[in-house]
Design an enzyme around this catalytic site. Structure first.
Site, PDB file in Angstrom:
ATOM      1  CB  SER A   1     -95.961 -45.003 -87.206  1.00 18.17           C
ATOM      2  OG  SER A   1     -96.399 -46.136 -87.308  1.00 18.17           O
TER       3      SER A   1
ATOM      4  CG  ASP B   1     -91.364 -51.095 -90.163  1.00 18.33           C
ATOM      5  OD1 ASP B   1     -92.420 -51.757 -89.039  1.00 18.33           O
ATOM      6  OD2 ASP B   1     -91.427 -49.874 -90.063  1.00 18.33           O
TER       7      ASP B   1
ATOM      8  CG  HIS C   1     -92.551 -49.365 -87.201  1.00 17.62           C
ATOM      9  ND1 HIS C   1     -93.098 -49.237 -87.776  1.00 17.62           N
ATOM     10  CD2 HIS C   1     -93.369 -48.586 -86.173  1.00 17.62           C
ATOM     11  CE1 HIS C   1     -94.792 -47.736 -87.886  1.00 17.62           C
ATOM     12  NE2 HIS C   1     -94.091 -47.954 -86.406  1.00 17.62           N
TER      13      HIS C   1
END
Length: 312
Positions: free
Chosen positions: A137, A257, A285
């Site tokens: 991320s 995502d 995600h």
């Protein structure tokens, strides 16, 4: 490239549901060995949580976590358990203020802080001759930006960038609207705002933040020298730098995502030949739940470590 296929359970093919569900598969963290080491400013300490291999010559896998993540995040635990099982060294390198260590530096951390990534890798390279780097991320975007900026001078022998918002403008727009704003904004702000208030920077503006975009306008951008959040998103995004990566790099993004619209995902024309794009239909995600029944979080670590082995 021979990487394991992702078998998402049929009942778990919604990006938001999978993202939230993955946290219920959290395993107890391994027995980390913590060291507190200076950051690049020399004005605060940051936490490095190590897994030590009995083989001193084993490679090191360093993980850069996501926004408000830590060595106890579900994806970090899953990866470090897999590293330990393989007999390699591992470490989760925490950004300023994360991992329970207060930040005393005049700056925070952000998606484009590639100099801090470089400093952390250089610190670790003094001890470990062979390093593989993974970023998830926010940490993945910062790692990809570092790799693109450094080119052949990059320290890792190979890298994996997982669920990274490589186009921060597109990700920022996603976070300001709809389900993504509704489901995740309060979770992040409840953690970020107390830390930001403790700095005393723009305390009045922080009290009015309702979205992550508000937070970036009030805090992240001005504190780190950006004109506003739009300038920050443009200059901190790693996507324009992907053609300049020379280290073998796995770029893993789920098409569903909820943090990044699929239209913003890079294609092969937008990355260097050294970048392997892996874009499964499902995965959410930082989730990538695979297998039967309740599923597990094993697929992402297996895929990342297999990629590293194939690029040793």
């Amino acid at each position: 490239m021979n990487l394991p296929p992702l078998h998402t359970p049929r009942w778990l093919r919604n990006g938001n549901i999978e993202t939230l569900y993955a946290k219920t598969l959290q395993q107890p963290p391994p027995a980390y060995r913590r060291e507190l080491l200076p950051d690049s400013t020399g004005q605060t300490l940051t936490a490095y949580d190590f897994i030590d291999s009995p083989n001193p010559d084993a490679p090191l896998v360093v993980l850069f976590h996501g926004l408000e993540g830590s060595s106890r995040s579900h994806y970090a635990v899953a990866l470090m358990q897999a590293v330990q099982a393989k007999g390699w060294h591992g470490v989760v390198a925490h950004f300023r203020s994360c991992g329970g260590v207060p930040n005393t530096a005049p700056v925070f951390y952000h998606s484009g802080d590639s100099p801090e990534i470089g400093f952390m890798l250089a610190t670790l390279a003094e001890r470990y001759p062979r390093i593989y780097a993974a970023g998830v991320s926010l940490g993945g975007n910062a790692l990809a930006k570092y790799l693109g900026e450094q080119g052949r001078s990059a320290i890792p022998q190979a890298a994996a960038v997982v669920s990274a918002p490589v186009d921060l403008t597109a990700a920022g727009a996603r976070f300001d609207h709809g389900l993504t704003r509704l489901l995740y904004t309060r979770y992040f702000l409840d953690s970020l705002l107390p830390k930001a208030r403790a700095t005393g920077f723009h305390a009045d503006l922080l009290n009015r933040c309702k979205t992550l975009g508000d937070f970036d306008d009030a805090f992240t951008a001005p504190l780190h020298g950006f004109a506003d959040r739009h300038d920050y998103y443009r200059r901190a995004s790693s996507k324009p730098l992907l053609p300049h990566i020379t280290v073998p790099t796995l770029l893993l993004n789920a098409v569903n995502d909820p943090f990044l619209p699929s239209i913003a995902l890079p294609n092969t024309a937008q990355v260097s030949p050294q970048v392997t794009l892996l874009q499964p239909t499902c995965g959410g995600h930082c989730a990538f739940v695979s297998g039967r029944g309740r599923g597990s979080l094993d697929w992402m670590p297996q895929t990342v470590l297999s990629y590293f082995e194939q690029n040793a």
